[in-house]
Design an enzyme around this catalytic site. Structure first.
Site, PDB file in Angstrom:
ATOM      1  N   ASP A 299       0.876  -1.155   0.000  1.00 53.91           N
ATOM      2  CA  ASP A 299       0.000   0.000   0.000  1.00 53.91           C
ATOM      3  C   ASP A 299       0.925   1.219   0.000  1.00 53.91           C
ATOM      4  O   ASP A 299       2.110   1.099   0.307  1.00 53.91           O
ATOM      5  CB  ASP A 299      -0.890  -0.035   1.253  1.00 53.91           C
ATOM      6  CG  ASP A 299      -1.774   1.185   1.388  1.00 53.91           C
ATOM      7  OD1 ASP A 299      -2.370   1.608   0.379  1.00 53.91           O
ATOM      8  OD2 ASP A 299      -1.859   1.719   2.509  1.00 53.91           O
TER       9      ASP A 299
ATOM     10  N   ASP B 121       0.061   5.125   1.048  1.00 55.35           N
ATOM     11  CA  ASP B 121      -0.083   6.055   2.166  1.00 55.35           C
ATOM     12  C   ASP B 121      -0.153   5.298   3.486  1.00 55.35           C
ATOM     13  O   ASP B 121      -0.997   4.428   3.672  1.00 55.35           O
ATOM     14  CB  ASP B 121      -1.327   6.928   1.984  1.00 55.35           C
ATOM     15  CG  ASP B 121      -1.278   7.732   0.692  1.00 55.35           C
ATOM     16  OD1 ASP B 121      -0.172   8.090   0.257  1.00 55.35           O
ATOM     17  OD2 ASP B 121      -2.351   7.994   0.125  1.00 55.35           O
TER      18      ASP B 121
END
Length: 179
Positions: free
Chosen positions: A7, A9
């Site tokens: 992922d 952020d």
């Protein structure tokens, strides 16, 4: 091919409830760039799967998102490393798309891009959505406690979830156990 999916952020860069809207706001978490470089330089392909609803909300445009990803690539180049395919969902939560995590669409894009099933591949995230997406494609759910990860760790996690303090610790474990 040794493939790991991250992922963005909260895993690679600091997250914000106000969204990351500019390259200047895109600030790497301490040790994350070096961790990705270690993976790359150990023969791993690193892909990214990221929800980017800020696009649908009008907080930034695709050129700005590209500039953020160019910043990531430039920082990795300083370590003689590269990031692979970046799959992102430009939709908002109400759009009912197939790509927004926890749905599997972004991970399926990565699987198709590399012509490789994701069974057993690590997907490192900081939210329950990330872990659920990993489970939907039989990837290994890996939680880091950066970003929203410390809050997520307090929830009921999918069975078999691996938990680490940060991306650097996760990478250390992966490399130690796959050498």
């Amino acid at each position: 091919m040794k493939l790991i999916i991250l992922d963005r952020d909260g895993v690679i860069n600091h997250d914000s409830d106000d969204y990351i809207k500019t390259p200047a706001e895109w600030i790497p978490i301490d040790g994350s760039i070096e961790a990705i470089a270690r993976l790359y330089n150990s023969g791993w392909t690193v892909a990214v799967a990221t929800n980017q609803s800020g696009l649908a909300r009008g907080y930034y445009d695709s050129a700005t998102l590209d500039a953020m990803h160019d910043k990531l690539r430039a920082l990795l180049a300083e370590h003689h490393a590269k990031i692979g395919f970046i799959a992102y969902c430009p939709h908002g939560p109400e759009d009912d798309c197939q790509c927004r995590k926890p749905k599997a669409g972004l991970l399926e894009q990565i699987s198709q891009h590399y012509q490789q099933p994701l069974t057993g591949a690590w997907f490192v995230g900081d939210s329950l959505r990330d872990l659920q997406a990993a489970m939907s494609v039989q990837a290994v759910p890996v939680l880091v406690k950066t970003g929203k990860g410390a809050q997520t760790a307090q929830q009921q996690l999918p069975e078999g979830t691996l938990v680490f303090q940060n991306l650097a610790e996760a990478v250390e474990s992966l490399l130690k156990n796959t050498q």
